[in-house]
Design a protein around this motif. Structure first.
Motif, PDB file in Angstrom:
ATOM      1  N   GLU A   1       0.800  -1.221   0.000  1.00 38.45           N
ATOM      2  CA  GLU A   1       0.000   0.000   0.000  1.00 38.45           C
ATOM      3  C   GLU A   1       0.834   1.274   0.000  1.00 38.45           C
ATOM      4  N   ASP A   2       2.148   1.140   0.110  1.00 39.64           N
ATOM      5  CA  ASP A   2       3.037   2.299  -0.029  1.00 39.64           C
ATOM      6  C   ASP A   2       3.334   2.597  -1.495  1.00 39.64           C
ATOM      7  N   THR A   3       2.879   1.748  -2.385  1.00 33.89           N
ATOM      8  CA  THR A   3       3.112   1.957  -3.807  1.00 33.89           C
ATOM      9  C   THR A   3       2.437   3.243  -4.266  1.00 33.89           C
ATOM     10  N   ALA A   4       3.225   4.113  -4.871  1.00 36.16           N
ATOM     11  CA  ALA A   4       2.725   5.419  -5.301  1.00 36.16           C
ATOM     12  C   ALA A   4       3.852   6.174  -5.998  1.00 36.16           C
ATOM     13  N   VAL A   5       3.488   7.300  -6.597  1.00 33.79           N
ATOM     14  CA  VAL A   5       4.494   8.261  -7.035  1.00 33.79           C
ATOM     15  C   VAL A   5       4.741   9.203  -5.860  1.00 33.79           C
ATOM     16  N   TYR A   6       5.985   9.353  -5.496  1.00 34.80           N
ATOM     17  CA  TYR A   6       6.365  10.192  -4.359  1.00 34.80           C
ATOM     18  C   TYR A   6       6.899  11.518  -4.883  1.00 34.80           C
ATOM     19  N   TYR A   7       6.354  12.595  -4.334  1.00 33.61           N
ATOM     20  CA  TYR A   7       6.705  13.943  -4.764  1.00 33.61           C
ATOM     21  C   TYR A   7       7.353  14.709  -3.618  1.00 33.61           C
ATOM     22  N   CYS A   8       8.363  15.451  -3.967  1.00 31.71           N
ATOM     23  CA  CYS A   8       9.004  16.357  -3.018  1.00 31.71           C
ATOM     24  C   CYS A   8       8.347  17.729  -3.147  1.00 31.71           C
ATOM     25  N   ASN A   9       8.186  18.393  -2.021  1.00 31.33           N
ATOM     26  CA  ASN A   9       7.554  19.711  -1.998  1.00 31.33           C
ATOM     27  C   ASN A   9       8.352  20.647  -1.118  1.00 31.33           C
ATOM     28  N   LEU A  10       8.473  21.872  -1.570  1.00 27.54           N
ATOM     29  CA  LEU A  10       9.065  22.941  -0.755  1.00 27.54           C
ATOM     30  C   LEU A  10       8.008  24.025  -0.575  1.00 27.54           C
ATOM     31  N   ARG A  11       7.716  24.337   0.667  1.00 23.78           N
ATOM     32  CA  ARG A  11       6.807  25.428   0.964  1.00 23.78           C
ATOM     33  C   ARG A  11       7.616  26.561   1.589  1.00 23.78           C
ATOM     34  N   ARG A  12       7.594  27.707   0.907  1.00 25.52           N
ATOM     35  CA  ARG A  12       8.349  28.869   1.364  1.00 25.52           C
ATOM     36  C   ARG A  12       7.395  30.037   1.397  1.00 25.52           C
ATOM     37  N   GLY A  13       6.914  30.372   2.568  1.00 27.45           N
ATOM     38  CA  GLY A  13       5.921  31.431   2.676  1.00 27.45           C
ATOM     39  C   GLY A  13       4.658  31.032   1.926  1.00 27.45           C
ATOM     40  N   GLN A  14       4.275  31.831   0.952  1.00 23.82           N
ATOM     41  CA  GLN A  14       3.075  31.567   0.159  1.00 23.82           C
ATOM     42  C   GLN A  14       3.368  30.732  -1.092  1.00 23.82           C
ATOM     43  N   ASP A  15       4.621  30.392  -1.303  1.00 25.75           N
ATOM     44  CA  ASP A  15       5.025  29.700  -2.526  1.00 25.75           C
ATOM     45  C   ASP A  15       5.195  28.209  -2.284  1.00 25.75           C
ATOM     46  N   ASP A  16       4.787  27.450  -3.301  1.00 24.73           N
ATOM     47  CA  ASP A  16       4.912  25.990  -3.286  1.00 24.73           C
ATOM     48  C   ASP A  16       5.703  25.552  -4.508  1.00 24.73           C
ATOM     49  N   TYR A  17       6.657  24.669  -4.297  1.00 23.72           N
ATOM     50  CA  TYR A  17       7.434  24.116  -5.397  1.00 23.72           C
ATOM     51  C   TYR A  17       7.331  22.592  -5.321  1.00 23.72           C
ATOM     52  N   TRP A  18       7.284  21.972  -6.513  1.00 17.28           N
ATOM     53  CA  TRP A  18       7.131  20.526  -6.593  1.00 17.28           C
ATOM     54  C   TRP A  18       8.191  19.913  -7.497  1.00 17.28           C
ATOM     55  N   GLY A  19       8.592  18.716  -7.146  1.00 13.68           N
ATOM     56  CA  GLY A  19       9.430  17.932  -8.028  1.00 13.68           C
ATOM     57  C   GLY A  19       8.567  17.161  -9.006  1.00 13.68           C
ATOM     58  N   GLN A  20       9.233  16.397  -9.871  1.00 14.48           N
ATOM     59  CA  GLN A  20       8.527  15.681 -10.924  1.00 14.48           C
ATOM     60  C   GLN A  20       8.003  14.330 -10.455  1.00 14.48           C
ATOM     61  N   GLY A  21       8.464  13.879  -9.316  1.00 14.25           N
ATOM     62  CA  GLY A  21       7.987  12.622  -8.741  1.00 14.25           C
ATOM     63  C   GLY A  21       8.888  11.450  -9.056  1.00 14.25           C
ATOM     64  N   THR A  22       8.872  10.477  -8.168  1.00 12.55           N
ATOM     65  CA  THR A  22       9.621   9.243  -8.383  1.00 12.55           C
ATOM     66  C   THR A  22       8.720   8.072  -7.979  1.00 12.55           C
ATOM     67  N   GLN A  23       8.717   7.048  -8.805  1.00 15.87           N
ATOM     68  CA  GLN A  23       7.810   5.923  -8.588  1.00 15.87           C
ATOM     69  C   GLN A  23       8.396   4.964  -7.558  1.00 15.87           C
ATOM     70  N   VAL A  24       7.567   4.582  -6.601  1.00 12.44           N
ATOM     71  CA  VAL A  24       7.911   3.539  -5.639  1.00 12.44           C
ATOM     72  C   VAL A  24       6.890   2.422  -5.794  1.00 12.44           C
ATOM     73  N   THR A  25       7.378   1.228  -6.059  1.00 13.17           N
ATOM     74  CA  THR A  25       6.504   0.074  -6.214  1.00 13.17           C
ATOM     75  C   THR A  25       6.941  -0.998  -5.232  1.00 13.17           C
ATOM     76  N   VAL A  26       6.003  -1.416  -4.400  1.00  5.97           N
ATOM     77  CA  VAL A  26       6.279  -2.457  -3.414  1.00  5.97           C
ATOM     78  C   VAL A  26       5.490  -3.698  -3.819  1.00  5.97           C
ATOM     79  N   SER A  27       6.217  -4.704  -4.248  1.00  8.57           N
ATOM     80  CA  SER A  27       5.567  -5.895  -4.773  1.00  8.57           C
ATOM     81  C   SER A  27       6.514  -7.075  -4.723  1.00  8.57           C
ATOM     82  N   SER A  28       5.948  -8.251  -4.539  1.00 10.70           N
ATOM     83  CA  SER A  28       6.758  -9.460  -4.580  1.00 10.70           C
ATOM     84  C   SER A  28       6.733 -10.060  -5.986  1.00 10.70           C
TER      85      SER A  28
END
Length: 118
Positions: A91-118
């Motif tokens: 259930e942790d499988t998802a695209v993980y995004y980094c975020n920077l919040r600086r005052g009123q501004d939000d910045y995002w990364g492009q994301g990295t895929q995490v897949t947890v599976s056997s």
């Protein structure tokens, strides 16, 4: 403008570990809040963990699903924030995004895929 670049995602078996990295193009400043969010298919983006640069002390918060398994940390000399993920579950499988919040501004990364599976 601040660019964020994530890395470290991949395929891992249940119970395994991954460490995600988020490198910022500029310095992480005092009071900046760096966060990791994730979005699974068909679901809303949700906060996983965040850390506030408090100068000599950092303040970290975690979603209930991450507590005890994930650790967020920052190396501000390298303008980088990490998310250590242990005891991963499917259930942790998802695209993980980094975020920077600086005052009123939000910045995002492009994301990295995490897949947890056997």
């Amino acid at each position: 403008q601040v660019q964020l670049v994530e890395s470290g995602g991949g395929l891992v078996q249940p119970g395994g570990s991954l460490r995600l990295s988020c490198a910022a193009s500029r310095s992480i400043l005092y009071k900046d809040v760096m966060g990791w969010f994730r979005q699974a298919p068909g679901k809303q983006r949700e906060l996983v963990a965040q850390i506030k640069n408090g100068g000599s002390v950092n303040y970290a918060d975690y979603a209930d699903s991450a507590k005890g398994r994930f650790t967020i940390s920052g190396d501000y000399a390298k303008n980088t924030v990490y998310l250590q993920m242990n005891s991963l579950k499917p259930e942790d499988t998802a695209v993980y995004y980094c975020n920077l919040r600086r005052g009123q501004d939000d910045y995002w990364g492009q994301g990295t895929q995490v897949t947890v599976s056997s």
